[in-house]
Write a protein that holds these residues in place. Structure first.
Motif, PDB file in Angstrom:
ATOM      1  N   GLY A  18      19.614  23.751 -27.604  1.00  0.00           N
ATOM      2  CA  GLY A  18      20.002  24.391 -26.355  1.00  0.00           C
ATOM      3  C   GLY A  18      20.467  25.821 -26.474  1.00  0.00           C
ATOM      4  O   GLY A  18      20.633  26.498 -25.451  1.00  0.00           O
ATOM      5  N   ARG A  19      20.689  26.313 -27.703  1.00  0.00           N
ATOM      6  CA  ARG A  19      21.132  27.706 -27.861  1.00  0.00           C
ATOM      7  C   ARG A  19      19.889  28.586 -27.838  1.00  0.00           C
ATOM      8  O   ARG A  19      19.350  29.005 -28.855  1.00  0.00           O
ATOM      9  N   GLY A  20      19.417  28.878 -26.619  1.00  0.00           N
ATOM     10  CA  GLY A  20      18.121  29.503 -26.420  1.00  0.00           C
ATOM     11  C   GLY A  20      18.129  31.018 -26.530  1.00  0.00           C
ATOM     12  O   GLY A  20      19.031  31.700 -26.017  1.00  0.00           O
ATOM     13  N   ASN A  21      17.102  31.554 -27.186  1.00  0.00           N
ATOM     14  CA  ASN A  21      16.886  32.992 -27.344  1.00  0.00           C
ATOM     15  C   ASN A  21      15.417  33.285 -27.082  1.00  0.00           C
ATOM     16  O   ASN A  21      14.540  32.496 -27.442  1.00  0.00           O
ATOM     17  N   VAL A  22      15.141  34.436 -26.470  1.00  0.00           N
ATOM     18  CA  VAL A  22      13.762  34.821 -26.159  1.00  0.00           C
ATOM     19  C   VAL A  22      13.504  36.234 -26.669  1.00  0.00           C
ATOM     20  O   VAL A  22      14.339  37.126 -26.495  1.00  0.00           O
TER      21      VAL A  22
ATOM     22  N   GLY B  24      24.023  32.609 -32.163  1.00  0.00           N
ATOM     23  CA  GLY B  24      23.205  33.605 -31.485  1.00  0.00           C
ATOM     24  C   GLY B  24      22.790  34.677 -32.451  1.00  0.00           C
ATOM     25  O   GLY B  24      22.064  34.426 -33.412  1.00  0.00           O
ATOM     26  N   SER B  25      23.281  35.894 -32.240  1.00  0.00           N
ATOM     27  CA  SER B  25      22.822  37.042 -33.022  1.00  0.00           C
ATOM     28  C   SER B  25      23.093  36.888 -34.516  1.00  0.00           C
ATOM     29  O   SER B  25      22.267  37.272 -35.345  1.00  0.00           O
ATOM     30  N   GLN B  26      24.256  36.339 -34.873  1.00  0.00           N
ATOM     31  CA  GLN B  26      24.561  36.185 -36.298  1.00  0.00           C
ATOM     32  C   GLN B  26      23.565  35.230 -36.961  1.00  0.00           C
ATOM     33  O   GLN B  26      23.055  35.509 -38.057  1.00  0.00           O
ATOM     34  N   TRP B  27      23.277  34.120 -36.315  1.00  0.00           N
ATOM     35  CA  TRP B  27      22.315  33.151 -36.846  1.00  0.00           C
ATOM     36  C   TRP B  27      20.924  33.774 -36.920  1.00  0.00           C
ATOM     37  O   TRP B  27      20.202  33.593 -37.909  1.00  0.00           O
ATOM     38  N   LEU B  28      20.533  34.491 -35.892  1.00  0.00           N
ATOM     39  CA  LEU B  28      19.197  35.099 -35.852  1.00  0.00           C
ATOM     40  C   LEU B  28      19.006  36.110 -36.975  1.00  0.00           C
ATOM     41  O   LEU B  28      17.970  36.157 -37.630  1.00  0.00           O
TER      42      LEU B  28
ATOM     43  N   THR C 221       8.380  34.635 -27.709  1.00  0.00           N
ATOM     44  CA  THR C 221       8.878  33.765 -28.779  1.00  0.00           C
ATOM     45  C   THR C 221      10.209  33.174 -28.338  1.00  0.00           C
ATOM     46  O   THR C 221      11.154  33.915 -28.021  1.00  0.00           O
ATOM     47  N   TYR C 222      10.258  31.836 -28.300  1.00  0.00           N
ATOM     48  CA  TYR C 222      11.505  31.135 -27.961  1.00  0.00           C
ATOM     49  C   TYR C 222      12.082  30.553 -29.243  1.00  0.00           C
ATOM     50  O   TYR C 222      11.386  29.914 -30.020  1.00  0.00           O
ATOM     51  N   VAL C 223      13.375  30.780 -29.483  1.00  0.00           N
ATOM     52  CA  VAL C 223      14.040  30.318 -30.700  1.00  0.00           C
ATOM     53  C   VAL C 223      15.379  29.693 -30.315  1.00  0.00           C
ATOM     54  O   VAL C 223      16.117  30.243 -29.498  1.00  0.00           O
ATOM     55  N   GLU C 224      15.672  28.545 -30.924  1.00  0.00           N
ATOM     56  CA  GLU C 224      17.017  27.973 -30.782  1.00  0.00           C
ATOM     57  C   GLU C 224      17.802  28.291 -32.041  1.00  0.00           C
ATOM     58  O   GLU C 224      17.351  28.044 -33.153  1.00  0.00           O
ATOM     59  N   SER C 225      18.980  28.845 -31.841  1.00  0.00           N
ATOM     60  CA  SER C 225      19.734  29.444 -32.949  1.00  0.00           C
ATOM     61  C   SER C 225      20.824  28.519 -33.469  1.00  0.00           C
ATOM     62  O   SER C 225      21.983  28.640 -33.108  1.00  0.00           O
ATOM     63  N   GLY C 226      20.419  27.582 -34.304  1.00  0.00           N
ATOM     64  CA  GLY C 226      21.394  26.785 -35.038  1.00  0.00           C
ATOM     65  C   GLY C 226      21.847  25.512 -34.379  1.00  0.00           C
ATOM     66  O   GLY C 226      22.502  24.691 -35.024  1.00  0.00           O
ATOM     67  N   ALA C 227      21.516  25.294 -33.115  1.00  0.00           N
ATOM     68  CA  ALA C 227      21.907  24.070 -32.425  1.00  0.00           C
ATOM     69  C   ALA C 227      21.021  23.905 -31.186  1.00  0.00           C
ATOM     70  O   ALA C 227      20.557  24.895 -30.618  1.00  0.00           O
TER      71      ALA C 227
END
Length: 433
Positions: A57-61, A153-157, A49-55
């Motif tokens: 290019g802010r990539g999370n996997v 990042g973590s806060q947004w997620l 699962t790829y997620v961009e966190s609030g903006a």
């Protein structure tokens, strides 16, 4: 074997420049790093699962490996992909070269924290290839923006995608599990069980604007400078929290060094380079880091501002703020830019037992000690979901390496043998956690 590929993974991750400046317009590389990690996981069969966190290019996997007992809470294994800036002119090697030389992997992020990202990735890949079924579900999370507090990042997620952490009851991440040589042939591995709170503060002083050539008794720069100097020189009171006391008692048990409250600073100084790490957990700190004022040499500005990095022990926020107000006085305004609370848990339970057993299996004479981190990690966000968080990024380090000085430092590097050791420990731990 996971340890066979971890060095290459660390080097390749470092070569992806993920500099986090704290500004959206100039932060780079997180998407590329997340896509790299995602591809490595998908290659061995994970559903990613790829997620961009609030903006953009802010990539999370994220990837999940099901365990044998679905009734148990899942374990979150988290690492951040971003790094702080680095000036190539100051380094012996290019900070984004990922050079492997002299027994080290070099580059920005080598210890903070692309080494742990690589160890986690290598272990996750091995488990999937070999069909390993862990005792509980494992949630692998590779996230953005830790170096700027996690707002993207973590806060947004946590606030926007809490289902990604469904069922997680415990977590491991940075900064812990590394060895410290307390005496000859005596290694202790520090496992983080608590963090100080992060409170980045802006100070503002106001005055009357005017010509720089005139006598001026209402200068905003003078007011601010005096307040900042008072704050920068101030030593907050000694406070020994339960977590710190447990750490000090553990060190005494291993080394015989007593820690006397009447001379705690002198006692801690006996720990050598480790003293600055431990010392920062004995009291609150408020370090001025940035100053802003004026726009021309001959104009007295009406406003002057400063930024202060405050780190606050558990239970101390109200008393800390009272002390701040007394120090700053009535002429200086203050406001919080970032305010993240402390995190604290206990050093007990099956997860701690599994950490200890995994380390001792690879280093039979090892001691494990709980400690408090003076900085902060993404645990601050994950703990708000009720997840019990630990710092456990295992590394067996040379006794002469000043490891903590490498965080955000010039010539950041991690020993090749340390990350190979850490991968073996992580493999054992995740099979038994």
């Amino acid at each position: 074997m996971a340890e066979d590929e971890v060095v290459g993974l660390t080097s390749e991750l470092i070569r992806i420049d993920t500099t986090n400046t704290g500004e959206l317009g100039t932060t780079v590389g997180e998407r590329a790093a997340a896509e790299y990690v995602g591809a490595k996981l998908a290659e061995v069969g994970y559903e990613v699962t790829y997620v961009e966190s609030g903006a953009p290019g802010r990539g999370n996997v994220f990837a999940r490996l099901e365990g044998s007992d679905p009734t148990r809470g899942a374990l979150l294994i988290h690492g951040h992909l971003d790094v702080v800036p680095a000036d190539p002119a100051e380094w012996s090697v290019h900070p984004f070269s990922g050079a492997v030389q002299d027994g080290y992997v070099w580059g920005r992020g080598a210890v903070d924290m692309k080494d742990m990202v690589a160890m986690t990735l290598a272990t996750a890949r091995r488990f999937k290839r070999d069909g390993v079924v862990p005792p509980r579900d494992l949630i692998f999370a590779f996230v953005a923006d830790e170096e700027a507090g996690g707002a993207y990042g973590s806060q947004w997620l946590v606030e926007n995608r809490p289902e990604l952490f469904e069922g997680a009851t415990e977590a491991i991440g940075e900064v812990g599990g590394f060895s410290v040589s307390l005496a000859e042939d005596t290694r202790a591995y520090f496992i983080e069980i608590a963090e100080k709170g992060i409170a980045w503060m802006r100070l503002r002083a106001r005055g009357r604007a005017g010509h720089g050539s005139m006598i001026h008794d209402d200068n905003s720069v003078t007011k601010l400078a005096e307040a900042v100097a008072r704050l920068g020189r101030h030593q907050f009171p000694l406070v020994i929290t339960d977590s710190v006391r447990q750490f000090l008692e553990g060190v005494t048990g291993v080394t015989g060094i007593p820690f006397e409250e009447e001379d705690m600073d002198g006692s801690v100084a006996k720990l050598g380079p480790l003293a600055r790490v431990v010392g920062a957990t004995l009291r609150d700190t408020a370090n001025p880091t940035m100053l802003t004022a004026g726009y021309k040499a001959n104009v007295i500005p009406s406003v002057a501002e400063a930024t202060v990095d405050c780190r606050v022990l558990p239970g101390r926020q109200e008393a800390f703020e009272r002390e701040l107000d007394e120090l700053l006085g009535p002429d200086v305004e203050r406001e919080w830019i970032t305010h993240l609370p402390p995190v604290e848990t206990t050093f007990d339970g099956e997860l701690v037992d599994a950490m200890r057993a995994a380390i001792v299996a690879e280093d039979p004479t090892a001691h494990t000690l709980p400690y408090v981190l003076s900085g902060g990690t993404d645990a601050k966000a994950f703990s708000t979901l009720g997840i019990r968080c630990f710092g456990f990024s295992p590394l067996k380090l040379p006794p002469d390496l000043d490891f903590t000085a490498l965080f955000h430092g010039v010539d950041e590097r991690v020993p090749v043998e340390a990350i190979q050791f850490g991968t073996r420990v992580l493999d054992r731990f995740l099979r038994t956690c």
